[in-house]
Design a protein around this motif. Structure first.
Motif, short mmCIF file in Angstrom:
data_model
loop_
_atom_site.label_atom_id
_atom_site.label_comp_id
_atom_site.label_asym_id
_atom_site.label_seq_id
_atom_site.Cartn_x
_atom_site.Cartn_y
_atom_site.Cartn_z
N GLU A 181 0.90 -1.22 0.10
CA GLU A 181 -0.02 -0.17 0.00
C GLU A 181 0.89 1.22 -0.01
O GLU A 181 1.81 1.26 0.74
CB GLU A 181 -0.84 0.00 1.26
N PHE A 182 0.72 2.00 -1.00
CA PHE A 182 1.58 3.21 -1.12
C PHE A 182 0.94 4.64 -1.56
O PHE A 182 -0.11 4.44 -2.12
CB PHE A 182 2.44 3.06 -2.38
N SER A 183 0.85 5.63 -0.27
CA SER A 183 0.03 6.77 -0.72
C SER A 183 0.93 8.11 -0.52
O SER A 183 1.85 8.21 0.22
CB SER A 183 -1.18 6.62 0.31
N LEU A 184 0.46 9.01 -1.39
CA LEU A 184 1.31 10.42 -1.31
C LEU A 184 0.25 11.50 -1.14
O LEU A 184 -0.71 11.30 -1.72
CB LEU A 184 2.13 10.74 -2.46
N GLU A 185 0.46 12.58 -0.39
CA GLU A 185 -0.33 13.65 -0.37
C GLU A 185 0.41 14.98 -0.52
O GLU A 185 1.27 15.28 0.48
CB GLU A 185 -1.08 13.61 0.91
N HIS A 186 0.35 15.69 -1.55
CA HIS A 186 1.13 16.86 -1.77
C HIS A 186 0.39 18.33 -1.67
O HIS A 186 -0.90 18.29 -1.88
CB HIS A 186 1.58 17.19 -3.21
N TYR A 187 1.11 19.08 -1.12
CA TYR A 187 0.32 20.41 -0.46
C TYR A 187 0.89 21.82 -1.21
O TYR A 187 2.17 21.93 -0.92
CB TYR A 187 0.40 20.59 1.09
N PHE A 188 0.20 22.52 -2.20
CA PHE A 188 0.69 23.47 -2.74
C PHE A 188 -0.25 24.86 -2.09
O PHE A 188 -0.85 24.50 -1.06
CB PHE A 188 0.73 23.41 -4.27
N ASN A 189 0.01 25.80 -2.83
CA ASN A 189 -0.57 26.86 -2.31
C ASN A 189 -2.26 26.99 -2.17
O ASN A 189 -2.87 27.08 -1.26
CB ASN A 189 -0.10 28.23 -3.25
N LYS A 190 -2.87 26.57 -3.37
CA LYS A 190 -4.12 26.34 -3.58
C LYS A 190 -4.68 25.00 -3.58
O LYS A 190 -5.78 24.60 -3.89
CB LYS A 190 -4.83 27.39 -4.37
N LEU A 191 -3.74 24.32 -4.13
CA LEU A 191 -3.81 22.88 -4.81
C LEU A 191 -3.33 21.76 -3.70
O LEU A 191 -2.18 21.90 -3.14
CB LEU A 191 -3.25 22.72 -6.01
#
Length: 633
Positions: free
Chosen positions: A491-501
């Motif tokens: 199981e592999f997960s990523l979560e990316h946080y940008f300014n509005k995205l």
């Protein structure tokens, strides 16, 4: 084409991770396997948390729709019946191999109905926690696949607040909900809500109408608190039954009146009491009790089910960050069936006790847990014969905090699952509990602006409970399989946080085998989820979700001799506009590209009464729409 787009999207978003400020994903609260609140970073499991805000953003209307956006969960529906949640390849018995909790209280029944989540208003949900292979020590029987904890919103500490909610959509969807809460004096908080939802369904002879009322209270004590909840729900539903491929090609929305179809109703009353008391700064006592009464009628049969559950627990903290938990639970379940063929009664009762110890040495944390549970059956069927089992569960974990944000862990879990009462009523030979051992390693961290979580697991199961063709009988029956079933995956997960995205992607790859190395039917070898959430400004936001499901054998293909069901991709689009004066409007499209897929695929063998045979299908909805508003005051 859509499959290639999905895979390309995974590669693209993985390459976008550039340095940004860290966010608090690792600090999100979770009710752990010790029934105490902690953070994702501290749990030696590959935990997924869906917040209430994420559920709203993704346009989910039910718990089932919300969980479709978790790659470790495969949601199974059969055209009107309540959904089953399959974690780590449980297959046809997923409803009995996963425990679903509401605020820490199990809602599983003693029969095949398992758990019912369609009567839980999603607007009342604070978050949903998914813990694969977790909970065997705390909850025992049935947690071998894992636990799903639905945490509801508590009454707010203010006077005279509430909301009005209305929505319409495809297939006759109409929904209205009203919520009101207030503060009485300085210590008592109360909240009530009423929900009415009507839906005709995608196919002919489909219906899913729900009416519910809820009451929640919270009384603050000097050294603790007392919570009481009551919920009433009435659900009227119809399920259209299966179709052959030729019928699907002719009209996938039709229902064949000569087949088995469901016309039913459930009426449920649920009471929950939750008491916590801080004896001193190191010692905490908790007591959780539930009582559920349900009337179910369908196709000439009437069932009455009563569930009583009591769970006391004592937690002692010692030497700073260390603690030990002692607890137990009493479970009493009874189902009565009234039909034209005669009346019957079945009971499943259990008594369990557990102990969990967590110890920290520098950057290392170790947890040891043990449970002993006695299970007893009673009933008219000769298979019951006051059958008793004494079963054990064990959990051993070790974590290493290698940085401020990163940790790695190893975990071993031994769990069990005893047959439910419906399985025993249609059993071939002697029955025994299913026993499972799970080995898991994983890593969690924050790198730049990206949250990363990955795990590798290996599961061995003895006495797997399975429903299928019995060698000595032309009819399908339940039985314990010989040999060892195996499930292994990543199981592999990523979560990316940008300014509005915010971009999140997760993927679960799994290989399952039982019965001489055959794949377990009905389980896709891969599931992936990709989600984009973009905030144009303070008022307008957009969410686009993608789900990919790999190929699988039909649910009745034990021998793996028929062609696999095709893979498919689903996409959804939601827009939310917040006027910031209490009014919020939302609109969306499900199945954006009008994918033709199926909730369930099985197989019908010929019989003396009906010589027809072939694959059977439950067609899933095509592209559909909704729009609604919510006004809060």
């Amino acid at each position: 084409m859509k499959k290639r787009f999905y895979i390309a999207g995974l590669i693209l978003v993985s390459s976008l991770a550039t340095g940004q400020d860290k966010v608090v994903k690792l600090e999100e609260s979770v009710i752990t396997s010790e029934n105490t609140e902690t953070t994702i970073a501290d749990i030696p499991k590959n935990v997924t948390v869906l917040t209430g805000e994420e559920i709203t953003q993704r346009g989910a209307k039910t718990v089932a729709e919300a969980l479709k956006l978790v790659s470790s969960v495969v949601v199974k529906e059969m055209g009107g019946t309540d959904a089953a949640f399959d974690i780590r390849g449980q297959g046809a018995t997923a409803k009995s191999n996963v425990i679903v909790l509401v605020d820490g209280a199990p809602i599983n029944s003693i029969d095949l109905s398992g758990y019912q989540t369609s009567n839980i208003p999603v607007d009342n949900i604070e978050r949903i926690e998914v813990i694969p292979s977790g909970g065997s020590v705390l909850y025992g029987d049935g947690a071998i696949g894992g636990t799903i904890n639905i945490v509801t919103k508590a009454p707010e500490n203010k006077k005279n607040y509430g909301s009005l909610n209305s929505e319409i959509g495809s297939y006759g969807l109409k929904k209205q909900q009203i919520t009101y809460g207030t503060k009485i004096g300085e210590k008592l908080l109360v909240e009530v809500d009423y929900l009415k939802r009507e839906k005709d369904g995608y196919r002919d002879y489909s219906k899913d109408d729900l009416e519910s009322f809820g009451f929640r209270s919270r009384y603050k004590l000097n050294d603790g608190e007392l919570k009481f909840k009551y919920n009433y729900s009435k659900n009227e539903f119809k399920a259209p039954g299966w179709l052959f491929e030729s019928e699907v090609n002719d009209d996938r929305t039709q229902s064949n009146s000569t087949r088995w179809r469901v016309d039913g109703k459930t009426e449920k009353n649920n009471f929950v009491g939750d008491y916590s008391y801080n004896i001193n700064s190191d010692l905490e006592f908790k007591l959780l009790g539930t009582y559920t009464h349900e009337n179910y009628s369908s196709n000439g049969s009437n069932y009455k089910t009563e569930i009583k559950y009591l769970k006391p627990q004592l937690r002692y903290s010692y030497l700073n960050e260390n603690y030990i938990v002692f607890g137990g639970d009493v479970y009493a379940g009874e189902t009565k069936n009234y039909s034209s063929k005669g009346d019957s009664k079945a009971e499943k009762n259990s008594l369990g006790g557990f102990i969990v110890n967590s110890y920290t040495i520098d950057k290392f944390r170790f947890t040891q847990g043990y449970r002993r549970q006695n299970i007893e059956y009673k009933g008219k069927n000769k298979n019951f014969s006051k059958k008793k089992f004494n079963e054990d569960a064990v959990e051993l974990t070790g974590s290493y905090l290698y940085s401020d944000s990163g940790s790695t862990y190893v975990s071993y879990t031994k769990g069990f699952r005893a047959p439910n009462t419906d399985e025993i009523n249609a059993w071939a030979g002697e029955f025994n509990p299913q026993k499972t051992e799970t080995y898991e390693i994983g890593v969690k961290d924050f790198v730049g602006n990206t949250y990363i979580s990955t795990s590798v697991f290996y599961i061995e199961t003895e006495n797997e409970i399975f429903y299928g063709v019995n060698k000595n009988d032309e009819f399908n029956k339940n039985r314990n399989l010989d040999g060892t079933s195996k499930r292994k995956g990543i199981e592999f997960s990523l979560e990316h946080y940008f300014n509005k995205l915010t971009i999140s992607e997760s993927i679960t790859y799994m290989k399952t085998e039982f019965k001489e190395g055959k794949d377990i039917p009905g389980i896709p070898n891969i599931k992936g989820v990709l989600n984009f959430n973009y905030k144009f400004n303070e008022k307008l936001s957009m969410n686009n979700s993608w789900e990919y499901y790999g190929k699988s054998y039909d649910n009745n293909d034990e021998a793996n001799e028929r062609e696999k069901t095709d893979s498919y991709v689903l996409s959804g689009l939601t827009f939310i506009y917040d006027f910031q004066d209490g009014l919020v409007i939302n609109a969306g499209i499900n199945n954006l590209f009008n994918e033709k897929y199926y909730d369930y695929v099985g197989y019908k063998n010929p019989s003396k009464q009906d010589p027809t045979f072939g694959k059977t299908y439950y067609p899933a909805p095509e592209r559909n729409y909704y729009i609604g508003f919510k006004y809060s005051f």
